[in-house]
Design an enzyme around this catalytic site. Sequence first.
Site, PDB file in Angstrom:
ATOM      1  N   ASN A 129      -3.472   4.302 -11.962  1.00 43.14           N
ATOM      2  CA  ASN A 129      -3.207   3.215 -12.919  1.00 43.14           C
ATOM      3  C   ASN A 129      -2.014   2.744 -12.518  1.00 43.14           C
ATOM      4  O   ASN A 129      -2.174   2.097 -11.555  1.00 43.14           O
ATOM      5  CB  ASN A 129      -3.019   4.038 -14.341  1.00 43.14           C
ATOM      6  CG  ASN A 129      -2.121   5.099 -14.792  1.00 43.14           C
ATOM      7  OD1 ASN A 129      -2.651   6.135 -14.265  1.00 43.14           O
ATOM      8  ND2 ASN A 129      -1.131   4.816 -15.307  1.00 43.14           N
ATOM      9  N   ASP A 130      -0.924   2.305 -13.365  1.00 49.18           N
ATOM     10  CA  ASP A 130       0.253   1.215 -13.094  1.00 49.18           C
ATOM     11  C   ASP A 130       0.591   1.081 -11.663  1.00 49.18           C
ATOM     12  O   ASP A 130       0.840   2.076 -11.036  1.00 49.18           O
ATOM     13  CB  ASP A 130       1.318   1.559 -13.994  1.00 49.18           C
ATOM     14  CG  ASP A 130       1.143   2.132 -15.261  1.00 49.18           C
ATOM     15  OD1 ASP A 130      -0.163   2.205 -15.813  1.00 49.18           O
ATOM     16  OD2 ASP A 130       1.900   2.482 -16.193  1.00 49.18           O
TER      17      ASP A 130
HETATM   18  N1  DQQ Z   1       1.351   4.562 -17.762  1.00 55.06           N
HETATM   19  C1  DQQ Z   1       2.327   5.389 -17.358  1.00 55.06           C
HETATM   20  C2  DQQ Z   1       3.554   5.555 -18.237  1.00 55.06           C
HETATM   21  C3  DQQ Z   1       3.292   3.767 -18.868  1.00 55.06           C
HETATM   22  C4  DQQ Z   1       1.868   3.850 -18.785  1.00 55.06           C
HETATM   23  C5  DQQ Z   1       1.779   6.777 -17.182  1.00 55.06           C
HETATM   24  C6  DQQ Z   1       1.215   2.497 -18.901  1.00 55.06           C
HETATM   25  O1  DQQ Z   1       4.691   5.543 -17.626  1.00 55.06           O
HETATM   26  O2  DQQ Z   1       4.047   3.670 -19.884  1.00 55.06           O
HETATM   27  O3  DQQ Z   1       0.488   7.004 -16.393  1.00 55.06           O
HETATM   28  O4  DQQ Z   1      -0.071   2.484 -18.551  1.00 55.06           O
END
Ligand code: DQQ
Length: 459
Positions: free
Chosen positions: A42-43
């Site tokens: 993800n991020d």
């Molecule tokens: N994804 C992370 C967090 C963030 C969120 C966890 C945003 O740190 O706030 O995987 O997609």
Amino acid sequence: MNHHSETPLSRAESVLWANAPAARKSPYALSYHIAAPSGWINDPNGLVRYGGRYHVFYQHYPFAPQWGPMHWGHASSADLVHWRHEPIALAPDQPYEKGCFSGSGADDGDTLALIYTAHDEDNPIKETQCVARSSDGGRTFVKSPLNPVVPHPPEGCSTDFRDPKVWRQDGHWFMVVGTAREGRGCAALYAGDDLEHWTYRGILAESDGTMGSMWECPNFCRVDGQDLLIISPMEMEGHKNIALFGAFDAAAGRMTLDRYQELDLGEDFYAAQVMEDGDRVLLIGWMDMWGKPYPTQKDGWAGALTLPRQLSVRDGRLCQLPPKELEALRQSVLVDSDAPGALDGVHGDRMELDIQCGGTAELCLSDADGELLRVTLTPERATFALPTGRTMSRDLSGAQSDIRVFVDRCSVECFVGGGEACFTQRVYPKENQFSYALSGDVTRVRAWTLGDAFEECPC
Ligand code: DQQ
């Protein structure tokens, strides 16, 4: 491998690469976007230029194509176009963490530093901020013995307290951390002379009650003299990733806000992070969204990052365009014409289109079953229509009249009106068959096939 020398990182690495050949066979495997060799991402995290290379880290679960205890994956590039996979940078392997959540990267001279959130749902203080450093150019990281360097949220703030983003200004480090106060999203500001010792400076900026219940992934940057706070607000009606325009007063530790702009009108864009690169600011987002179907999970992978975008502020509007370097992805010229019909019969699932318009024009992307996306440009407006009936649009200044599109097997990124309107969408075309139809007032149409961005994997 010697069983006794196994570590959480080496275990993760072996599973990641054992599953990579299957993921690579996926009909939707991306060609020129950053994605993990297998598993979930993800991020974007830790974006930094260090030691002559661009480093991009990302939230990663290497054991399965779904979100799980977060690791940090890593890729690096000398030119922002061609990437190589680097060893997984962080695994949750300390007593104070069950997941290494999002955070940022910093060039700290002798070391490449990562500042991240240690997440532990079982601890009443759920989220703390930590540091890890690499002395070998980003291949291996050592977590600081001083962790957690910020052991609790500021008084009055929620234990949702995460995603530290650091920058350097006036000879000091600054850091914003996303949190909430009385149900309103906000960004906490810290300052320090090094990355392990921080002083809380107060709330940098806060929702007025309409901008979400918690601010994830805050970023501060200055673009063309304009101070911006980019946030991913949770539960903000109609918005998911916005740039707040305002003025940062470093002495007061406050940013006054005057307006905001959604970064991307598509459904698959979140958690964007910026990276300073000399005198330009680049931005990369997660090219997916929470709660959506991820059809590639059945092929052993899910999630990708967007192309990098270069930010500018023109007439008070934030514009985002792919940096010039990306032209190096172009392989062959498929079309160079002034006829709107030039795209008839053109197919290709790894493509760049550059359409210069004189007035109103419409571009339609389809697969064998019908439309996937329709982009309509008038001198005043860009509109994006999905087959679900959903449409999103943005007013344009009219300064530039163009549609630029990047297609990569299961993704479409559009930059319209000189990057004033951006739209990122994951699409899963039947049998990878994209077709393109263009109509209207078009002055020049160019289309290229695009190549691969990743070096061969070490598996
Ligand atoms: N994804 C992370 C967090 C963030 C969120 C966890 C945003 O740190 O706030 O995987 O997609």
